[in-house]
Design a protein around this motif. Structure first.
Motif, PDB file in Angstrom:
ATOM      1  N   VAL A   1       0.816  -1.215   0.000  1.00  0.00           N
ATOM      2  CA  VAL A   1       0.000   0.000   0.000  1.00  0.00           C
ATOM      3  C   VAL A   1       0.851   1.266   0.000  1.00  0.00           C
ATOM      4  O   VAL A   1       0.431   2.310  -0.508  1.00  0.00           O
ATOM      5  CB  VAL A   1      -0.984  -0.008   1.193  1.00  0.00           C
ATOM      6  N   GLY A   2       2.063   1.190   0.516  1.00  0.00           N
ATOM      7  CA  GLY A   2       2.938   2.362   0.509  1.00  0.00           C
ATOM      8  C   GLY A   2       3.328   2.808  -0.886  1.00  0.00           C
ATOM      9  O   GLY A   2       3.800   3.940  -1.074  1.00  0.00           O
ATOM     10  N   GLU A   3       3.081   1.954  -1.877  1.00  0.00           N
ATOM     11  CA  GLU A   3       3.441   2.280  -3.251  1.00  0.00           C
ATOM     12  C   GLU A   3       2.469   3.263  -3.900  1.00  0.00           C
ATOM     13  O   GLU A   3       2.682   3.675  -5.047  1.00  0.00           O
ATOM     14  CB  GLU A   3       3.519   0.995  -4.085  1.00  0.00           C
ATOM     15  N   ILE A   4       1.415   3.670  -3.195  1.00  0.00           N
ATOM     16  CA  ILE A   4       0.475   4.618  -3.792  1.00  0.00           C
ATOM     17  C   ILE A   4       1.133   5.967  -4.088  1.00  0.00           C
ATOM     18  O   ILE A   4       0.634   6.730  -4.906  1.00  0.00           O
ATOM     19  CB  ILE A   4      -0.762   4.853  -2.901  1.00  0.00           C
ATOM     20  N   ALA A   5       2.268   6.244  -3.438  1.00  0.00           N
ATOM     21  CA  ALA A   5       2.960   7.508  -3.723  1.00  0.00           C
ATOM     22  C   ALA A   5       3.468   7.555  -5.153  1.00  0.00           C
ATOM     23  O   ALA A   5       3.568   8.628  -5.754  1.00  0.00           O
ATOM     24  CB  ALA A   5       4.114   7.704  -2.741  1.00  0.00           C
ATOM     25  N   SER A   6       3.773   6.396  -5.732  1.00  0.00           N
ATOM     26  CA  SER A   6       4.339   6.358  -7.084  1.00  0.00           C
ATOM     27  C   SER A   6       3.493   5.572  -8.077  1.00  0.00           C
ATOM     28  O   SER A   6       3.768   5.583  -9.273  1.00  0.00           O
ATOM     29  CB  SER A   6       5.744   5.741  -7.045  1.00  0.00           C
ATOM     30  N   LYS A   7       2.458   4.871  -7.596  1.00  0.00           N
ATOM     31  CA  LYS A   7       1.609   4.064  -8.465  1.00  0.00           C
ATOM     32  C   LYS A   7       0.161   4.523  -8.376  1.00  0.00           C
ATOM     33  O   LYS A   7      -0.243   5.203  -7.432  1.00  0.00           O
ATOM     34  CB  LYS A   7       1.678   2.585  -8.059  1.00  0.00           C
ATOM     35  N   SER A   8      -0.624   4.085  -9.317  1.00  0.00           N
ATOM     36  CA  SER A   8      -2.055   4.327  -9.279  1.00  0.00           C
ATOM     37  C   SER A   8      -2.677   3.558  -8.119  1.00  0.00           C
ATOM     38  O   SER A   8      -2.422   2.352  -7.958  1.00  0.00           O
ATOM     39  CB  SER A   8      -2.698   3.871 -10.588  1.00  0.00           C
ATOM     40  N   PRO A   9      -3.497   4.208  -7.273  1.00  0.00           N
ATOM     41  CA  PRO A   9      -4.172   3.473  -6.191  1.00  0.00           C
ATOM     42  C   PRO A   9      -4.973   2.286  -6.711  1.00  0.00           C
ATOM     43  O   PRO A   9      -5.016   1.240  -6.057  1.00  0.00           O
ATOM     44  CB  PRO A   9      -5.080   4.539  -5.574  1.00  0.00           C
ATOM     45  N   ALA A  10      -5.589   2.434  -7.877  1.00  0.00           N
ATOM     46  CA  ALA A  10      -6.362   1.327  -8.436  1.00  0.00           C
ATOM     47  C   ALA A  10      -5.472   0.124  -8.724  1.00  0.00           C
ATOM     48  O   ALA A  10      -5.854  -1.032  -8.467  1.00  0.00           O
ATOM     49  CB  ALA A  10      -7.064   1.776  -9.713  1.00  0.00           C
ATOM     50  N   ASP A  11      -4.258   0.376  -9.250  1.00  0.00           N
ATOM     51  CA  ASP A  11      -3.334  -0.726  -9.540  1.00  0.00           C
ATOM     52  C   ASP A  11      -2.848  -1.392  -8.256  1.00  0.00           C
ATOM     53  O   ASP A  11      -2.708  -2.623  -8.196  1.00  0.00           O
ATOM     54  CB  ASP A  11      -2.140  -0.207 -10.344  1.00  0.00           C
ATOM     55  N   VAL A  12      -2.600  -0.587  -7.219  1.00  0.00           N
ATOM     56  CA  VAL A  12      -2.149  -1.143  -5.940  1.00  0.00           C
ATOM     57  C   VAL A  12      -3.235  -2.042  -5.347  1.00  0.00           C
ATOM     58  O   VAL A  12      -2.960  -3.154  -4.873  1.00  0.00           O
ATOM     59  CB  VAL A  12      -1.777  -0.017  -4.961  1.00  0.00           C
ATOM     60  N   LEU A  13      -4.473  -1.595  -5.392  1.00  0.00           N
ATOM     61  CA  LEU A  13      -5.564  -2.402  -4.857  1.00  0.00           C
ATOM     62  C   LEU A  13      -5.755  -3.690  -5.651  1.00  0.00           C
ATOM     63  O   LEU A  13      -6.062  -4.745  -5.079  1.00  0.00           O
ATOM     64  CB  LEU A  13      -6.860  -1.591  -4.856  1.00  0.00           C
ATOM     65  N   LYS A  14      -5.558  -3.621  -6.942  1.00  0.00           N
ATOM     66  CA  LYS A  14      -5.658  -4.834  -7.762  1.00  0.00           C
ATOM     67  C   LYS A  14      -4.596  -5.856  -7.352  1.00  0.00           C
ATOM     68  O   LYS A  14      -4.861  -7.061  -7.299  1.00  0.00           O
ATOM     69  CB  LYS A  14      -5.513  -4.489  -9.251  1.00  0.00           C
ATOM     70  N   GLU A  15      -3.382  -5.379  -7.061  1.00  0.00           N
ATOM     71  CA  GLU A  15      -2.312  -6.283  -6.621  1.00  0.00           C
ATOM     72  C   GLU A  15      -2.648  -6.912  -5.270  1.00  0.00           C
ATOM     73  O   GLU A  15      -2.427  -8.122  -5.062  1.00  0.00           O
ATOM     74  CB  GLU A  15      -0.992  -5.520  -6.514  1.00  0.00           C
ATOM     75  N   ILE A  16      -3.169  -6.118  -4.358  1.00  0.00           N
ATOM     76  CA  ILE A  16      -3.532  -6.656  -3.047  1.00  0.00           C
ATOM     77  C   ILE A  16      -4.675  -7.648  -3.181  1.00  0.00           C
ATOM     78  O   ILE A  16      -4.669  -8.722  -2.551  1.00  0.00           O
ATOM     79  CB  ILE A  16      -3.897  -5.524  -2.077  1.00  0.00           C
ATOM     80  N   GLN A  17      -5.656  -7.334  -4.027  1.00  0.00           N
ATOM     81  CA  GLN A  17      -6.772  -8.252  -4.260  1.00  0.00           C
ATOM     82  C   GLN A  17      -6.281  -9.578  -4.828  1.00  0.00           C
ATOM     83  O   GLN A  17      -6.756 -10.645  -4.437  1.00  0.00           O
ATOM     84  CB  GLN A  17      -7.770  -7.604  -5.216  1.00  0.00           C
ATOM     85  N   ALA A  18      -5.321  -9.507  -5.734  1.00  0.00           N
ATOM     86  CA  ALA A  18      -4.794 -10.733  -6.335  1.00  0.00           C
ATOM     87  C   ALA A  18      -4.146 -11.621  -5.277  1.00  0.00           C
ATOM     88  O   ALA A  18      -4.310 -12.852  -5.293  1.00  0.00           O
ATOM     89  CB  ALA A  18      -3.793 -10.387  -7.432  1.00  0.00           C
ATOM     90  N   LYS A  19      -3.410 -11.029  -4.359  1.00  0.00           N
ATOM     91  CA  LYS A  19      -2.776 -11.808  -3.282  1.00  0.00           C
ATOM     92  C   LYS A  19      -3.817 -12.371  -2.333  1.00  0.00           C
ATOM     93  O   LYS A  19      -3.684 -13.496  -1.825  1.00  0.00           O
ATOM     94  CB  LYS A  19      -1.764 -10.953  -2.545  1.00  0.00           C
ATOM     95  N   ALA A  20      -4.872 -11.591  -2.086  1.00  0.00           N
ATOM     96  CA  ALA A  20      -5.947 -12.089  -1.233  1.00  0.00           C
ATOM     97  C   ALA A  20      -6.639 -13.291  -1.889  1.00  0.00           C
ATOM     98  O   ALA A  20      -6.911 -14.298  -1.225  1.00  0.00           O
ATOM     99  CB  ALA A  20      -6.963 -10.981  -0.972  1.00  0.00           C
ATOM    100  N   ASP A  21      -6.898 -13.191  -3.172  1.00  0.00           N
ATOM    101  CA  ASP A  21      -7.546 -14.282  -3.896  1.00  0.00           C
ATOM    102  C   ASP A  21      -6.661 -15.528  -3.936  1.00  0.00           C
ATOM    103  O   ASP A  21      -7.151 -16.656  -3.821  1.00  0.00           O
ATOM    104  CB  ASP A  21      -7.898 -13.855  -5.319  1.00  0.00           C
ATOM    105  N   ALA A  22      -5.361 -15.305  -4.058  1.00  0.00           N
ATOM    106  CA  ALA A  22      -4.427 -16.437  -4.132  1.00  0.00           C
ATOM    107  C   ALA A  22      -4.348 -17.204  -2.821  1.00  0.00           C
ATOM    108  O   ALA A  22      -3.950 -18.373  -2.801  1.00  0.00           O
ATOM    109  CB  ALA A  22      -3.044 -15.941  -4.543  1.00  0.00           C
ATOM    110  N   SER A  23      -4.720 -16.529  -1.725  1.00  0.00           N
ATOM    111  CA  SER A  23      -4.638 -17.191  -0.412  1.00  0.00           C
ATOM    112  C   SER A  23      -5.794 -18.135  -0.186  1.00  0.00           C
ATOM    113  O   SER A  23      -5.858 -18.827   0.820  1.00  0.00           O
ATOM    114  CB  SER A  23      -4.616 -16.137   0.701  1.00  0.00           C
ATOM    115  N   GLY A  24      -6.753 -18.128  -1.126  1.00  0.00           N
ATOM    116  CA  GLY A  24      -7.845 -19.077  -1.031  1.00  0.00           C
ATOM    117  C   GLY A  24      -9.054 -18.517  -0.332  1.00  0.00           C
ATOM    118  O   GLY A  24     -10.004 -19.238  -0.058  1.00  0.00           O
TER     119      GLY A  24
END
Length: 405
Positions: A382-405
């Motif tokens: 989440v700290g990457e929002i300073a340099s990345k799109s918040p939408a892209d950061v949330l998509k990455e976090i969602q992907a990791k959440a989904d991968a955890s089952g």
């Protein structure tokens, strides 16, 4: 209180546990609790001594562990068929019910004790609608602010909305001299907490119907405003590299105008900076409607031996007796999770905002098995929002959440 939720190891089978009570009517209870601070172990040693003096047929074997070690210790005990009879832990404790290892919450305390507990904290750790834990300590977040910096910046009252927060924080940052308007800790220590405060303030929720719901319009709106706070100079430099504990120390030193904090910070300020002119206000939200992050730790009872259930309830009822329970929370610096304890704490004006925020508190979905990995993704990404799109950061976090089952 630990705000990091552990990912538990594979659990043993229901019915495993410590030695049962002896046939002569005597019962031995294994009690495992985490260490919050220097006063934790002495408190429990005295409570056990006092309890045993009134209950000569019950022997309580106390074990204390650090928060760094307790998750591994518990899992190892369960795998070796030595589960404690009573365990205090965060919401990872009630999660052991998924393997049928626990009594229900209303089976480990009396009806009177159960009714005295604030319902929001019981509800926050239910599994499929059933409660398995009774809360020990509680915490909500609130906005700590520096009244001296407010005066210097010409701010009359603490902000209630995000827009007000941004405006006021920029005024404080403009004072210069190494002073920053708002402290935003998005480092690995507790980024999930700071993010949750903002997201909940926009109406987001991290779970729906058992699924992690990270990438949502509400969360995107929250992270977009957080990014705006950073880009417009309202925060300290590089929030993604800043952890909560050192940033709170900067606030205590008088160099930050506003920061989200929890009840134990009150004691730290009194100890480290008694001359600091500060106050507490509700957490600002998108539209000013009250909502904040709530966290609790819980007692659970392992169903190792049906003959021990009554003794477990007797010991926990003793813990929740008003004098014993209020002393526990006073020692640790948290707010009580019982109605009677809250009445006693209400006499302390510095806790008023925290107590008033209890009904509107929202919690992590910590009993969801996917939350451990999701929380870790917040900390690393989440700290990457300073340099990345918040939408892209949330998509990455969602992907990791989904991968955890």
């Amino acid at each position: 209180m630990a705000v990091v939720v552990a990912t538990t190891a594979a659990l043993g089978l229901a019915g495993c546990g410590s030695d049962s009570g002896s046939g002569d009517g005597n019962v031995s209870l294994d009690l495992l609790v985490p260490i919050y601070g220097d006063k934790t172990k002495p408190y429990w040693e005295q409570l056990v001594k006092d309890f045993e003096a009134k209950n000569s047929n019950i022997d309580v074997k106390l074990e204390t562990q650090s928060w760094d070690d307790i998750y591994k210790v518990v899992d190892t005990k369960i795998q070796n068929n030595k589960a404690p009879d009573i365990l205090e832990l965060d919401a990872a404790g009630p999660a052991y019910a998924t393997d049928d290892l626990l009594y229900k919450a209303d089976e480990i305390v009396s009806p009177d004790t159960y009714k005295d507990i604030e319902p929001a904290f019981i509800d926050s750790a239910k599994i499929k609608g059933q409660a398995y834990g009774v809360p020990t300590v509680a915490s909500t977040r609130a906005l700590f602010y520096n009244k001296t910096l407010f005066q210097q910046a010409g701010i009359a009252a603490p902000p209630k909305t995000w827009d007000e927060l941004l405006t006021d924080a920029k005024k404080i940052s403009a004072l210069g001299g190494g002073v920053y308007g708002y402290g935003m800790p998005l480092g690995s220590e507790e980024a999930q907490a700071e993010t949750s405060i903002w997201a909940y303030g926009a109406g987001a929720s991290w779970e729906k119907s058992g699924k992690m719901t990270i990438d949502t319009p509400q969360a995107t709106e929250a992270l977009t405003f957080m990014k705006r706070m950073i880009s417009e100079g309202a925060t300290q430099p590089d929030p993604g590299a800043t952890d909560r504990t050192p940033l709170l120390n900067v606030f205590i030193q008088g160099k930050i105008g506003m920061i989200e904090g929890l009840p134990p910070i009150v004691g730290q300020i009194k100890e480290k900076a008694p001359d600091l002119d500060w106050a507490i206000a509700p957490s600002p939200t998108k539209d000013g409607k009250p909502v904040t992050l709530g966290v609790a730790d819980y007692f659970v009872g392992f169903n190792n031996d049906k003959d021990k259930q009554a003794s477990i309830a007797k010991f926990l009822d003793f813990f929740y007796e008003k004098t014993n329970y209020v002393k526990f929370n006073d020692n640790e610096g948290f707010i009580p999770a019982t109605k009677s304890g809250a009445d006693a704490a209400a006499a302390k004006p510095e806790l008023k905002t925290f107590l008033e925020s209890l009904p509107s508190a929202k919690f992590y979905p910590a009993t969801n098995p996917a939350w451990g990995q999701t929380s870790g993704a917040f900390k690393s990404l989440v700290g990457e929002i300073a340099s990345k799109s918040p939408a892209d950061v949330l998509k990455e976090i969602q992907a990791k959440a989904d991968a955890s089952g």
